[in-house]
Motif scaffolding. Sequence first.
Motif, mmCIF file in Angstrom:
data_model
loop_
_atom_site.group_PDB
_atom_site.id
_atom_site.type_symbol
_atom_site.label_atom_id
_atom_site.label_comp_id
_atom_site.label_asym_id
_atom_site.label_seq_id
_atom_site.Cartn_x
_atom_site.Cartn_y
_atom_site.Cartn_z
ATOM 1 N N THR A 53 -0.609 14.951 -20.427
ATOM 2 C CA THR A 53 -0.522 14.901 -18.971
ATOM 3 C C THR A 53 -1.595 13.980 -18.402
ATOM 4 N N VAL A 54 -2.799 14.053 -18.965
ATOM 5 C CA VAL A 54 -3.866 13.142 -18.551
ATOM 6 C C VAL A 54 -3.446 11.697 -18.807
ATOM 7 N N ASP A 55 -2.858 11.446 -19.962
ATOM 8 C CA ASP A 55 -2.408 10.089 -20.294
ATOM 9 C C ASP A 55 -1.336 9.615 -19.315
ATOM 10 N N LEU A 56 -0.443 10.514 -18.946
ATOM 11 C CA LEU A 56 0.618 10.161 -18.004
ATOM 12 C C LEU A 56 0.033 9.853 -16.627
ATOM 13 N N VAL A 108 0.826 -1.205 0.000
ATOM 14 C CA VAL A 108 0.000 0.000 0.000
ATOM 15 C C VAL A 108 0.861 1.256 0.000
ATOM 16 N N ARG A 109 2.091 1.167 0.538
ATOM 17 C CA ARG A 109 2.993 2.314 0.459
ATOM 18 C C ARG A 109 3.343 2.618 -0.995
ATOM 19 N N GLU A 110 3.682 1.573 -1.753
ATOM 20 C CA GLU A 110 3.994 1.778 -3.170
ATOM 21 C C GLU A 110 2.757 2.258 -3.921
ATOM 22 N N PHE A 111 1.616 1.674 -3.591
ATOM 23 C CA PHE A 111 0.356 2.105 -4.194
ATOM 24 C C PHE A 111 0.116 3.592 -3.944
ATOM 25 N N GLY A 112 0.267 4.009 -2.680
ATOM 26 C CA GLY A 112 -0.024 5.387 -2.325
ATOM 27 C C GLY A 112 0.872 6.379 -3.025
ATOM 28 N N GLU A 113 2.156 6.067 -3.152
ATOM 29 C CA GLU A 113 3.070 6.996 -3.814
ATOM 30 C C GLU A 113 2.709 7.147 -5.290
ATOM 31 N N ARG A 114 2.422 6.022 -5.951
ATOM 32 C CA ARG A 114 2.093 6.095 -7.375
ATOM 33 C C ARG A 114 0.746 6.780 -7.592
ATOM 34 N N ALA A 115 -0.233 6.467 -6.740
ATOM 35 C CA ALA A 115 -1.530 7.134 -6.845
ATOM 36 C C ALA A 115 -1.391 8.623 -6.561
ATOM 37 N N GLY A 116 -0.488 8.974 -5.641
ATOM 38 C CA GLY A 116 -0.258 10.384 -5.338
ATOM 39 C C GLY A 116 0.304 11.141 -6.525
ATOM 40 N N ILE A 117 1.206 10.507 -7.258
ATOM 41 C CA ILE A 117 1.738 11.141 -8.465
ATOM 42 C C ILE A 117 0.631 11.341 -9.483
ATOM 43 N N ALA A 118 -0.198 10.307 -9.675
ATOM 44 C CA ALA A 118 -1.331 10.439 -10.599
ATOM 45 C C ALA A 118 -2.262 11.561 -10.159
ATOM 46 N N PHE A 119 -2.517 11.614 -8.861
ATOM 47 C CA PHE A 119 -3.390 12.640 -8.290
ATOM 48 C C PHE A 119 -2.875 14.039 -8.620
ATOM 49 N N GLN A 120 -1.571 14.255 -8.409
ATOM 50 C CA GLN A 120 -1.005 15.586 -8.618
ATOM 51 C C GLN A 120 -0.922 15.940 -10.095
ATOM 52 N N LEU A 121 -0.655 14.953 -10.950
ATOM 53 C CA LEU A 121 -0.644 15.225 -12.383
ATOM 54 C C LEU A 121 -2.010 15.718 -12.861
ATOM 55 N N LEU A 122 -3.066 15.106 -12.331
ATOM 56 C CA LEU A 122 -4.400 15.586 -12.693
ATOM 57 C C LEU A 122 -4.688 16.936 -12.076
ATOM 58 N N ASP A 123 -4.116 17.219 -10.900
ATOM 59 C CA ASP A 123 -4.253 18.562 -10.335
ATOM 60 C C ASP A 123 -3.618 19.594 -11.258
ATOM 61 N N ASP A 124 -2.520 19.221 -11.924
ATOM 62 C CA ASP A 124 -1.898 20.135 -12.883
ATOM 63 C C ASP A 124 -2.842 20.461 -14.021
ATOM 64 N N VAL A 125 -3.618 19.463 -14.440
ATOM 65 C CA VAL A 125 -4.599 19.685 -15.506
ATOM 66 C C VAL A 125 -5.749 20.538 -14.974
ATOM 67 N N ILE A 126 -6.237 20.178 -13.789
ATOM 68 C CA ILE A 126 -7.356 20.918 -13.195
ATOM 69 C C ILE A 126 -6.952 22.353 -12.881
ATOM 70 N N SER A 179 -1.292 6.435 -16.658
ATOM 71 C CA SER A 179 -0.216 5.445 -16.599
ATOM 72 C C SER A 179 0.230 5.217 -15.157
ATOM 73 N N TRP A 180 0.382 6.298 -14.389
ATOM 74 C CA TRP A 180 0.763 6.156 -12.984
ATOM 75 C C TRP A 180 -0.354 5.494 -12.185
ATOM 76 N N SER A 181 -1.591 5.761 -12.563
ATOM 77 C CA SER A 181 -2.714 5.097 -11.904
ATOM 78 C C SER A 181 -2.653 3.589 -12.116
ATOM 79 N N ARG A 182 -2.342 3.172 -13.333
ATOM 80 C CA ARG A 182 -2.225 1.734 -13.604
ATOM 81 C C ARG A 182 -1.080 1.113 -12.807
ATOM 82 N N ASP A 183 0.033 1.857 -12.678
ATOM 83 C CA ASP A 183 1.155 1.367 -11.876
ATOM 84 C C ASP A 183 0.753 1.211 -10.408
ATOM 85 N N ALA A 184 -0.075 2.136 -9.934
ATOM 86 C CA ALA A 184 -0.554 2.046 -8.555
ATOM 87 C C ALA A 184 -1.376 0.782 -8.349
#
Length: 351
Positions: free
Chosen positions: A312-315, A218-236, A318-323
């Motif tokens: 950026t959305v695509d990226l 879950v630690r690895e999951f959280g870090e990767r999901a966090g990156i995905a989260f912030q990338l979408l924040d960049d779009v938003i 990708s991080w979401s899938r890694d999570a």
Amino acid sequence: MNASASGSSLTSHLSLSDRIFAGPRARRLLAAVEKGLEGVEASLDAELHMTDAVADAASRYLFDAGGKRVRPMLALLTAHLGSGVTDDVVAAATALELTHLGSLYHDDVMDDADKRRGVPSAHSVWGNSVAILTGDLLFARASQIMARLGEGAIRLQAATFERLVLGQMRETVGPQEGDDRVAFYIQVLADKTGSLIAAAAQAGVIFSDGPHEYEVAVREFGERAGIAFQLLDDVIDLSADPAETGKVPGTDLRAGVPTMPYLLLAQRTDADAVDLCARIDAGVDAIAEGADPALLDGPLAELRENEATQATVDLANSWSRDAVAALDPLPDGPVREALTRFAQAVADRSS
């Protein structure tokens, strides 16, 4: 704001009912998580009361403005990989949310942000010094809570806080000559955003006495999901609707903080991309010298429609899938299903 109202707001904002907690088993899990969120909200409310009037008002300011409570929700969710939501899980979730809140006060000072969560930023109300000290106060209160949970909790808090600071420092100093700017930015996101989300997911397992191998997953999951989260924040962040972000559109770029759409735009070599990148750079320089930030309205609207933003959305996807892939060691069941849907949802918030 009462606790149950905040829990309802969280589930509404992230569409948890429909997108994450789907099916009968997950609905039962949602009820347990929401009950835990009420406990976290009550704990936050109590911990944010200060004896000094100014400290009390400033400390409660962003808490009272709302928030998604993503990190506590993850801790409460992963706790069901162990013995469930214990008092220690609620305490750890509270401490990590206070750490997140404290970081927002500092971020807004460093980025000179005008708004946060739909209200004027704390530093625009009380000034930079009080805003910085308020962030420090919340970090101290978070550390006090973790100290009550033992040495392991202190280590988790200290390691997470170190990464938050290093991420902010790297962002402030910027990449060095020869650094890949996209890879550098991903590391900043991992430190500034991913580390705290990872710590929250990890805390749920630790303080419910879950298996160690689940803690790692879950630690690895959280870090990767966090990156995905912030990338979408960049779009938003580029959204034309301030109601969606609680901030002025393009706040980060106007402050000279590169975001992923801009970085991917800067990699493009076609004439339109080069021209748009140059106009954004010129606008950022002019704003830094005192020009009206509105001069970037046009270029940022163009960036919003540029292929770099879709990339950026695509990226993020990708991080979401890694999570999701990081969850392989977890048993099949409602927790793994909910975590999977969470990763998919945070990378799909622009739809």
